[in-house]
Design an enzyme around this catalytic site. Structure first.
Site, PDB file in Angstrom:
ATOM      1  N   GLU A   1       3.158  51.574  23.657  1.00 23.40           N
ATOM      2  CA  GLU A   1       3.897  51.409  22.414  1.00 23.40           C
ATOM      3  C   GLU A   1       5.308  50.932  22.733  1.00 23.40           C
ATOM      4  O   GLU A   1       6.183  51.748  23.065  1.00 23.40           O
ATOM      5  CB  GLU A   1       3.984  52.739  21.663  1.00 23.40           C
TER       6      GLU A   1
ATOM      7  N   SER B   1       3.742  49.035  14.764  1.00 25.35           N
ATOM      8  CA  SER B   1       3.637  48.203  13.562  1.00 25.35           C
ATOM      9  C   SER B   1       2.284  47.519  13.412  1.00 25.35           C
ATOM     10  O   SER B   1       2.205  46.377  12.952  1.00 25.35           O
ATOM     11  CB  SER B   1       4.771  47.172  13.513  1.00 25.35           C
TER      12      SER B   1
ATOM     13  N   GLY C   1       2.605  54.084  10.410  1.00 28.08           N
ATOM     14  CA  GLY C   1       2.729  53.883   8.964  1.00 28.08           C
ATOM     15  C   GLY C   1       1.435  53.511   8.258  1.00 28.08           C
ATOM     16  O   GLY C   1       1.120  54.061   7.195  1.00 28.08           O
TER      17      GLY C   1
ATOM     18  N   HIS D   1       5.161  60.587  23.111  1.00 24.75           N
ATOM     19  CA  HIS D   1       5.499  59.583  22.095  1.00 24.75           C
ATOM     20  C   HIS D   1       7.000  59.304  22.189  1.00 24.75           C
ATOM     21  O   HIS D   1       7.788  60.209  22.464  1.00 24.75           O
ATOM     22  CB  HIS D   1       5.113  60.096  20.701  1.00 24.75           C
TER      23      HIS D   1
ATOM     24  N   ASN E   1      -1.416  58.252  13.737  1.00 21.77           N
ATOM     25  CA  ASN E   1      -0.414  59.282  14.023  1.00 21.77           C
ATOM     26  C   ASN E   1       0.400  59.478  12.751  1.00 21.77           C
ATOM     27  O   ASN E   1       1.226  58.636  12.399  1.00 21.77           O
ATOM     28  CB  ASN E   1       0.480  58.814  15.186  1.00 21.77           C
ATOM     29  N   TRP E   2       0.134  60.575  12.088  1.00 24.67           N
ATOM     30  CA  TRP E   2       0.792  60.796  10.793  1.00 24.67           C
ATOM     31  C   TRP E   2       2.264  61.170  10.920  1.00 24.67           C
ATOM     32  O   TRP E   2       3.004  61.119   9.966  1.00 24.67           O
ATOM     33  CB  TRP E   2       0.051  61.896  10.018  1.00 24.67           C
ATOM     34  N   LYS E   3       2.664  61.599  12.104  1.00 19.39           N
ATOM     35  CA  LYS E   3       4.057  62.035  12.327  1.00 19.39           C
ATOM     36  C   LYS E   3       4.417  63.132  11.314  1.00 19.39           C
ATOM     37  O   LYS E   3       3.546  63.913  10.930  1.00 19.39           O
ATOM     38  CB  LYS E   3       5.012  60.838  12.293  1.00 19.39           C
TER      39      LYS E   3
ATOM     40  N   GLU F   1       9.203  59.009  20.080  1.00 20.20           N
ATOM     41  CA  GLU F   1      10.053  59.870  19.243  1.00 20.20           C
ATOM     42  C   GLU F   1      10.282  61.217  19.916  1.00 20.20           C
ATOM     43  O   GLU F   1      11.340  61.832  19.783  1.00 20.20           O
ATOM     44  CB  GLU F   1       9.406  60.013  17.850  1.00 20.20           C
TER      45      GLU F   1
ATOM     46  N   GLY G   1       7.519  51.172  13.890  1.00 22.36           N
ATOM     47  CA  GLY G   1       8.094  51.346  12.562  1.00 22.36           C
ATOM     48  C   GLY G   1       9.054  50.247  12.151  1.00 22.36           C
ATOM     49  O   GLY G   1       9.804  50.397  11.187  1.00 22.36           O
TER      50      GLY G   1
HETATM   51  O1  LIG Z   1       2.272  56.511  17.039  1.00 21.51           O
HETATM   52  C1  LIG Z   1       2.354  55.492  16.368  1.00 21.51           C
HETATM   53  C2  LIG Z   1       3.424  54.562  16.595  1.00 21.51           C
HETATM   54  O2  LIG Z   1       4.644  55.197  16.697  1.00 21.51           O
HETATM   55  C3  LIG Z   1       3.418  53.357  15.733  1.00 21.51           C
HETATM   56  O3  LIG Z   1       3.992  53.606  14.484  1.00 21.51           O
HETATM   57  P1  LIG Z   1       4.009  52.407  13.423  1.00 21.51           P
HETATM   58  O4  LIG Z   1       2.604  51.936  13.295  1.00 21.51           O
HETATM   59  O5  LIG Z   1       4.538  53.022  12.171  1.00 21.51           O
HETATM   60  O6  LIG Z   1       4.905  51.356  13.989  1.00 21.51           O
END
Ligand SMILES: O=C[C@H](O)COP(=O)(O)O
Length: 263
Positions: A179, A225, A247, A107, A20-22, A109, A185
């Site tokens: 999650e 993470s 990330g 998600h 997930n690149w966000k 966020e 993160g």
């Molecule tokens: O969608 C992915 C998650 O929000 C995990 O993000 P992360 O691997 O940066 O903790």
């Protein structure tokens, strides 16, 4: 047992590792370079299906960058309405017209920063599966809920509400990502045994909501993470069917190691 929709699943594996690149890639060229690098390290020997969830402006270029590698490209969010005066929103139809067949839903966020409550999450899931698209439904407890021992309770509620009205047949196009919000993160990966316990509980909730066949078939990813250092122990858990990676999916070498987890 529910047969999977193979048009959405070109690879016949049970495991799905997704990035997930966000809102991190900042340009077409940055997204394309990363997409091409991930695609070039994906091969018939990769032990998982692989997907990248990319920002809407980069979906077309990321699709082009991964080409015919087999890496799938999904959207990070699709509004539940098809069309109209919804400034700034992206519809499922829009991304579908690009050749994108999956989207993230719920998600943390989106839930925390943009007000996507359980009702909105449910509308998005129903819209996607109603159009034959796949929905990757994210669930998970906050830090405060975790500290109160409410992880399983919160996940149960989010599954019940997020999947209300989804049919057993449509569940073949649903993947769940557990999650824990406090692990996203932060570098605080959930202890794999604890994650396994929550995954097993989610599977049992899905058995109650749908059937044992759906519960057995549905893929439940862990996210929070995940890194090359933690992926192997996570993937060794029997009810963990992949990872949703933030990330570490922005660094091709790290994501390549995650794709090629060892158990
Ligand atoms: O969608 C992915 C998650 O929000 C995990 O993000 P992360 O691997 O940066 O903790």
């Amino acid at each position: 047992m529910v047969a999977r929709d193979e048009s959405l699943r070109p690879w016949d594996d049970d495991v799905w590792e997704a990035g997930n690149w966000k809102m991190n890639p900042q340009s077409v060229s940055e997204a394309s370079t990363l997409g091409a690098a991930i695609a070039s390290s994906f091969s018939a020997s990769t032990p998982a299906e692989v997907a990248i969830f990319a920002p809407a402006p980069f979906l077309a270029s990321t699709l082009a960058a991964v080409g015919s590698s087999g890496v799938q490209v999904g959207a990070e969010c699709c509004y539940h309405k098809a069309k109209g005066a919804f400034t700034g929103q992206v519809s499922a139809e829009m991304v579908q017209s690009l050749g994108v067949h999956w989207a993230l839903v719920g998600h943390s966020e989106r839930r925390v920063l943009f007000g996507d409550d359980d009702a909105a999450v449910n509308e998005q899931v129903l819209n996607l599966v109603g159009k034959g698209m796949g929905a990757l439904l994210c669930i998970g407890e906050s830090q405060a809920q975790y500290e109160k021992g409410e992880a399983e309770k919160v996940c149960t509620q989010q599954l019940n509400k997020g999947l209300a009205g989804v049919t057993e047949e449509q569940m073949k196009n649903v993947v769940i990502a557990y999650e824990p919000v406090w692990a996203i993160g932060t570098g605080l990966t959930c202890d794999p045994a604890t994650a396994q316990k929550v995954h097993a509980s989610c599977r049992s909730v899905l058995a109650s909501m749908f059937s044992q066949g759906v519960a057995d078939d549905v893929r439940i990813q862990y996210g929070g993470s995940v890194t090359p250092d933690t992926i192997d122990e996570i993937m060794a858990q029997p009810d963990i069917d992949g990872a949703l990676v933030g990330g570490a999916s922005l660094v091709a070498e790290k994501f390549e190691r995650i794709m090629n987890f060892k158990v």
